[in-house]
Design an enzyme around this catalytic site. Sequence first.
Site, PDB file in Angstrom:
ATOM      1  N   ASP A  12      -8.180 -63.365 -11.053  1.00  0.00           N
ATOM      2  CA  ASP A  12      -7.697 -62.130 -11.680  1.00  0.00           C
ATOM      3  C   ASP A  12      -8.878 -61.238 -12.000  1.00  0.00           C
ATOM      4  O   ASP A  12      -9.735 -61.609 -12.794  1.00  0.00           O
ATOM      5  CB  ASP A  12      -6.962 -62.453 -12.991  1.00  0.00           C
ATOM      6  N   GLY A  37      -2.998 -67.781 -12.132  1.00  0.00           N
ATOM      7  CA  GLY A  37      -2.015 -68.553 -11.380  1.00  0.00           C
ATOM      8  C   GLY A  37      -1.239 -69.413 -12.350  1.00  0.00           C
ATOM      9  O   GLY A  37      -1.829 -70.031 -13.250  1.00  0.00           O
ATOM     10  N   ARG A  88      -6.508 -65.650  -3.057  1.00  0.00           N
ATOM     11  CA  ARG A  88      -6.303 -64.213  -3.269  1.00  0.00           C
ATOM     12  C   ARG A  88      -6.945 -63.684  -4.543  1.00  0.00           C
ATOM     13  O   ARG A  88      -7.321 -64.453  -5.441  1.00  0.00           O
ATOM     14  CB  ARG A  88      -4.806 -63.893  -3.279  1.00  0.00           C
ATOM     15  N   SER A 138       4.429 -68.119  -7.590  1.00  0.00           N
ATOM     16  CA  SER A 138       5.065 -67.853  -6.301  1.00  0.00           C
ATOM     17  C   SER A 138       4.579 -68.845  -5.248  1.00  0.00           C
ATOM     18  O   SER A 138       3.561 -69.511  -5.427  1.00  0.00           O
ATOM     19  CB  SER A 138       4.713 -66.434  -5.857  1.00  0.00           C
ATOM     20  N   LYS A 183      12.378 -72.015 -16.470  1.00  0.00           N
ATOM     21  CA  LYS A 183      12.071 -70.961 -17.434  1.00  0.00           C
ATOM     22  C   LYS A 183      12.079 -69.575 -16.773  1.00  0.00           C
ATOM     23  O   LYS A 183      11.038 -68.982 -16.514  1.00  0.00           O
ATOM     24  CB  LYS A 183      10.709 -71.175 -18.109  1.00  0.00           C
ATOM     25  N   SER A 225      10.200 -59.325 -25.731  1.00  0.00           N
ATOM     26  CA  SER A 225      10.098 -58.996 -27.162  1.00  0.00           C
ATOM     27  C   SER A 225      11.322 -59.446 -27.960  1.00  0.00           C
ATOM     28  O   SER A 225      11.331 -59.377 -29.178  1.00  0.00           O
ATOM     29  CB  SER A 225       9.907 -57.494 -27.326  1.00  0.00           C
ATOM     30  N   GLY A 227      12.624 -62.559 -27.915  1.00  0.00           N
ATOM     31  CA  GLY A 227      12.654 -64.000 -28.175  1.00  0.00           C
ATOM     32  C   GLY A 227      13.082 -64.806 -26.972  1.00  0.00           C
ATOM     33  O   GLY A 227      12.693 -64.503 -25.845  1.00  0.00           O
ATOM     34  N   SER A 248      -2.098 -57.318 -24.696  1.00  0.00           N
ATOM     35  CA  SER A 248      -1.859 -57.472 -23.267  1.00  0.00           C
ATOM     36  C   SER A 248      -0.766 -58.508 -23.083  1.00  0.00           C
ATOM     37  O   SER A 248      -0.797 -59.563 -23.711  1.00  0.00           O
ATOM     38  CB  SER A 248      -3.135 -57.932 -22.565  1.00  0.00           C
ATOM     39  N   ASP A 254       3.403 -68.077 -19.189  1.00  0.00           N
ATOM     40  CA  ASP A 254       2.651 -69.321 -18.955  1.00  0.00           C
ATOM     41  C   ASP A 254       2.337 -70.018 -20.274  1.00  0.00           C
ATOM     42  O   ASP A 254       2.363 -71.256 -20.355  1.00  0.00           O
ATOM     43  CB  ASP A 254       1.339 -69.027 -18.215  1.00  0.00           C
TER      44      ASP A 254
END
Length: 325
Positions: A12, A37, A88, A138, A183, A225, A227, A248, A254
């Site tokens: 990232d 990831g 990537r 993914s 999830k 936001s 819950g 952020s 995750d």
Amino acid sequence: MIVTLTMNPALDLTTSVGRLLPEAKLRCGPARLDPGGGGVNVGRVVGALGGAARAIFAAGGTMGQAYMERLVGEGLETRPIAIAGETRLNITVAETDTTAQYRLVLPGPELCEAEWRACLDAVDADLVPGGFVVASGSLPPGVPTDFYARISAAAKRQGARCVIDTSGPALAVALLEGVFLAKPNQREFCELTGVAPADRQGQEQAALDMVRRGAAEIVALTLGSEGAIIASASGLLRIPPVSVEPQSAVGAGDSFVGAFVLALSQGRPLENAACLASAAGVAALLTPGTELCREADVRRIERELVARMGLETPDDAWQPVPATK
Ligand SMILES: Nc1ncnc2c1ncn2[C@@H]1O[C@H](COP(=O)(O)OP(=O)(O)OP(=O)(O)O)[C@@H](O)[C@H]1O
Ligand SMILES: [Mg+2]
């Protein structure tokens, strides 16, 4: 030991710019590189909260090398599976003139059959009865849509529990096989069930239906936001929202999964595990850029949620911690 699987990890790259505009040469702020990831992030959260995780992931090329170097000191065991393609790079750009954040996500390298089978075999070799495997993120090009379904089947064969956090057909096919925990967020859930994000009753019904037909033992539908809703054989559990000023949003999902699985692996009751999970999701918003969650924030928000839900306070294993690290 919690095993995580990341088929399509990414380095990232985070930077900032005044305003993202076409054509102009945009002078950016300093760049930061983090190993991202789904599964790897989940493993880092498990480690940050005091658990043990082993991250299995596909990695290739100079980017794959840089990725592995950046995982050193992140508090998790790593099991890279070598691939011929180049790992990537994903790019996050924060606009400083506004609060907008742009997240550019690339498809990732194509894996050949031998490569994805090596990933499947690595997971299979690490599964133990009662253990957990978290497959998150993914699938890169070349990996069959039923890949996560195969992971879940392998987990079932060994009496282990498979957690899936992904979207689209890979999620739908895994649910046909049946998983321990899924999830989805609101968008993924809508895509899967057709229930509109605003239709809370419809979401609750659909999540319970998924449990009843064996698609998942637990469905944790996270509502950003607002819950989360947890459906299981014991019925529905609603985790109330916690209002925070987001730095952020990267890593909320995750962090939720990492904390949830850690708590479940420690045998904590579902309500308490869900509180810890939600607290970790909220805590991820308090950290800048791609940083995940900080333990002190997680514990503090967890106590707030536990009190609001009228649960027994977290047991002795969870010592009170100061509000900030
Ligand atoms: N804006 C927010 N305010 C408060 N809590 C939030 C917010 N966004 C996320 N959370 C917390 O984090 C959890 C997971 O968030 P969300 O539903 O956005 O997951 P996600 O879409 O999978 O996240 P990601 O963008 O990391 O993939 C929520 O259930 C909630 O506890
Ligand atoms: Mg998510």
